[in-house]
Write a protein that holds these residues in place. Sequence first.
Motif, PDB file in Angstrom:
ATOM      1  N   ASN A 290      28.222   4.431 -10.577  1.00 13.81           N
ATOM      2  CA  ASN A 290      27.408   5.349  -9.791  1.00 13.81           C
ATOM      3  C   ASN A 290      26.073   4.746  -9.367  1.00 13.81           C
ATOM      4  O   ASN A 290      25.218   5.443  -8.818  1.00 13.81           O
ATOM      5  N   GLY A 291      25.875   3.472  -9.678  1.00 12.17           N
ATOM      6  CA  GLY A 291      24.710   2.760  -9.153  1.00 12.17           C
ATOM      7  C   GLY A 291      23.402   3.011  -9.865  1.00 12.17           C
ATOM      8  O   GLY A 291      22.346   2.871  -9.247  1.00 12.17           O
ATOM      9  N   HIS A 292      23.428   3.349 -11.146  1.00 12.24           N
ATOM     10  CA  HIS A 292      22.189   3.644 -11.869  1.00 12.24           C
ATOM     11  C   HIS A 292      21.755   2.407 -12.666  1.00 12.24           C
ATOM     12  O   HIS A 292      22.108   2.239 -13.843  1.00 12.24           O
ATOM     13  N   GLU A 293      20.999   1.562 -12.021  1.00 12.49           N
ATOM     14  CA  GLU A 293      20.651   0.271 -12.600  1.00 12.49           C
ATOM     15  C   GLU A 293      19.815   0.399 -13.869  1.00 12.49           C
ATOM     16  O   GLU A 293      19.989  -0.362 -14.823  1.00 12.49           O
ATOM     17  N   ARG A 294      18.885   1.354 -13.881  1.00 11.68           N
ATOM     18  CA  ARG A 294      18.029   1.501 -15.077  1.00 11.68           C
ATOM     19  C   ARG A 294      18.846   1.936 -16.285  1.00 11.68           C
ATOM     20  O   ARG A 294      18.604   1.481 -17.412  1.00 11.68           O
ATOM     21  N   VAL A 295      19.800   2.844 -16.089  1.00  9.76           N
ATOM     22  CA  VAL A 295      20.645   3.274 -17.201  1.00  9.76           C
ATOM     23  C   VAL A 295      21.522   2.122 -17.666  1.00  9.76           C
ATOM     24  O   VAL A 295      21.709   1.909 -18.872  1.00  9.76           O
ATOM     25  N   VAL A 296      22.073   1.359 -16.714  1.00  7.28           N
ATOM     26  CA  VAL A 296      22.885   0.191 -17.074  1.00  7.28           C
ATOM     27  C   VAL A 296      22.063  -0.788 -17.908  1.00  7.28           C
ATOM     28  O   VAL A 296      22.519  -1.271 -18.959  1.00  7.28           O
ATOM     29  N   ALA A 297      20.835  -1.076 -17.455  1.00 12.61           N
ATOM     30  CA  ALA A 297      19.973  -2.012 -18.194  1.00 12.61           C
ATOM     31  C   ALA A 297      19.654  -1.487 -19.585  1.00 12.61           C
ATOM     32  O   ALA A 297      19.681  -2.246 -20.567  1.00 12.61           O
ATOM     33  N   ALA A 298      19.383  -0.188 -19.675  1.00 13.74           N
ATOM     34  CA  ALA A 298      19.055   0.402 -20.985  1.00 13.74           C
ATOM     35  C   ALA A 298      20.244   0.325 -21.935  1.00 13.74           C
ATOM     36  O   ALA A 298      20.080   0.018 -23.129  1.00 13.74           O
ATOM     37  N   LEU A 299      21.436   0.597 -21.431  1.00 13.30           N
ATOM     38  CA  LEU A 299      22.637   0.530 -22.282  1.00 13.30           C
ATOM     39  C   LEU A 299      22.895  -0.894 -22.746  1.00 13.30           C
ATOM     40  O   LEU A 299      23.229  -1.133 -23.922  1.00 13.30           O
ATOM     41  N   LEU A 300      22.740  -1.853 -21.848  1.00 11.18           N
ATOM     42  CA  LEU A 300      22.965  -3.248 -22.243  1.00 11.18           C
ATOM     43  C   LEU A 300      21.933  -3.701 -23.266  1.00 11.18           C
ATOM     44  O   LEU A 300      22.270  -4.421 -24.222  1.00 11.18           O
ATOM     45  N   GLN A 301      20.681  -3.273 -23.079  1.00  9.19           N
ATOM     46  CA  GLN A 301      19.637  -3.640 -24.045  1.00  9.19           C
ATOM     47  C   GLN A 301      19.925  -3.071 -25.431  1.00  9.19           C
ATOM     48  O   GLN A 301      19.546  -3.656 -26.444  1.00  9.19           O
TER      49      GLN A 301
END
Length: 613
Positions: free
Chosen positions: A574-585
């Motif tokens: 869905n294109g939510h880069e901040r959530v993706v980055a937070a999950l990976l972190q």
Amino acid sequence: KGHERVADLLLQHGAEINLQASDGHTALTCAAFFGHPAVVLRLLRAGADMAIRDVDGRTALQHAKIKGHAECEQAIRTHLEEVMAGRREPAVSEADATATLRDAGSEGAQADAAGELSDTLTAKLDASNSTLLKWRSKRQPPDGQASIEQVYQALSCVYTRSAIHGEGAICVDCHRTEALVATGGADGVVCLYDTPQRKVLAEMKGHDGPVHRVRLHPRKDVAVSAGADASVRLWSTSETRSGSSLLKVMPLHTAAVNDVCIHPGLEYTVSASADGSWKMADLATGECVVSVEDAVALSHGGFSCSDVHPDGMLFSVGVPSGNVKVWDLKSRTDVASFGLEQPTTCLSFSENSFYFATGGAEGVLKVWDLRKFGDNRLEAVHAMELGAPVRSAVFDYSGQFLATAAGTVTVVGGTSDWCPLYESTSWASLAEHEVAASGVSFGPGASLLAAVCPSGDLFIYGRGAGAGPAPTATAQERDGERSSIIEEHLAAARLAEAAGQLPTVKKNLCEMIAERWQQTMADGRVPEEVWRAAERGREATIAAWIDSGGKMDVTFSPPDGVGGTTLLMLAAGNGHERVVAALLQRGADPELCDAKGKTAVQIARQAGRAGCA
């Protein structure tokens, strides 16, 4: 080619005079563009519609002006004079004819713009500027001004709704001190709404087309509106209790008026139009006192939005091409300009004159620090991705809070340095409501927030919304409320952090969330609130889930989705880069595959989400 006899022959044999080509041009706009006044006049007298616009939004008159075809302009004026004198059947509305004649015949206003301002106007501007500067330097927050905590609590716990515009609502304005809200709709109606009584007091009709802006005068019982019919209208709000009252029509422009402001001196309006001009008019007489035309702006579609600086000397306008210009009202010169890299849709000065907010069609809200103004340019100090075109941005009267309307209604805030709640330099979100809003405005003391939507609805948030039970919420509204609960608790935790109380609050918060989701966690499932948060980009909810013991890589099957989906996959798709980055972190596994064997990276690429991939 200017062949008048050929045009006559075609008209005699029934040719469609207002037929448009793929680029929106008609025979009339072409004749005006190429400078054939005889054909222009012949077409107008045969019934050509001079209000039709091409794909760039330009009328025949605008093309004539841009190209410098004075004889074509005169041909249009001649026809309109015949219409107004009753010698011709009009092919345009009386309002359009009046507006064009006013523009053509206001030699005094045009000369005023080209020469010096009148001594009276200059004295008034200087006096109001001096008063406003002294007053602002000593000004305290208004009585009853809501604190950050009160705004947060009010916006999260009180909610009402009233459908008032059948064809969609476009703009809204709250009175600075009274419990009144004015709205403008695509139906051409201006509505006055009483928040304590929760009812529409009056429907003020008169605009021939959508109302683009409405403003309530802070000290007089007057509302000012601007519309697509090229007019600015003045309404009485005191007489509307027994029946709407149109005080006067100010036909200042030749194309849609996209914005109108009440000058801080409270005696004038300043309007900005798609015709590439901005004009200052006397509220008492309706007469134009300053007129400035910008040929460059006109070539890019005119002005899309505007606002007056609280000191009363600067006027800012936005251009659809993505530029913002700041004009000096006295000298009528642009003293600053800068680009947004996106079409400009809204702008707003903070009342304390510290900040300037701009919104664009590509969903980016930027905040500029006016105290860092230098070399006739500004630099953005904050930029926020809202994910949808920013239709409205407005500060509350104290300058503490900024509300925006886009795909959602968002309120961000702080104190005088704007970043006290967090360790970062980015602005903090106090509340968010999932309403596709087109306009937003703060009420007295920021005690309430009004928002209007393309659906025609008016939403009132806050304890200032009035007494009485709130209307029963729909299932969709209840779902939206449930989905935002965790966001609200996280916002409370951030406020506690600022007050040095975070450890206790965070412990209680995690315990509350763990209790709320206890059974879901025990069953190894993902609560709907959580996967919806990944789907919609709610980073705080995801963080709360993980901090409260929720599994990072638990799989689930969204409705109409694929089995084996993880939060990371859903956020990436869905294109939510901040959530993706937070999950990976936090340790999310990017190598996991769903039931179709696709990883989060593959899902992002398939959905065209290059940033997430």
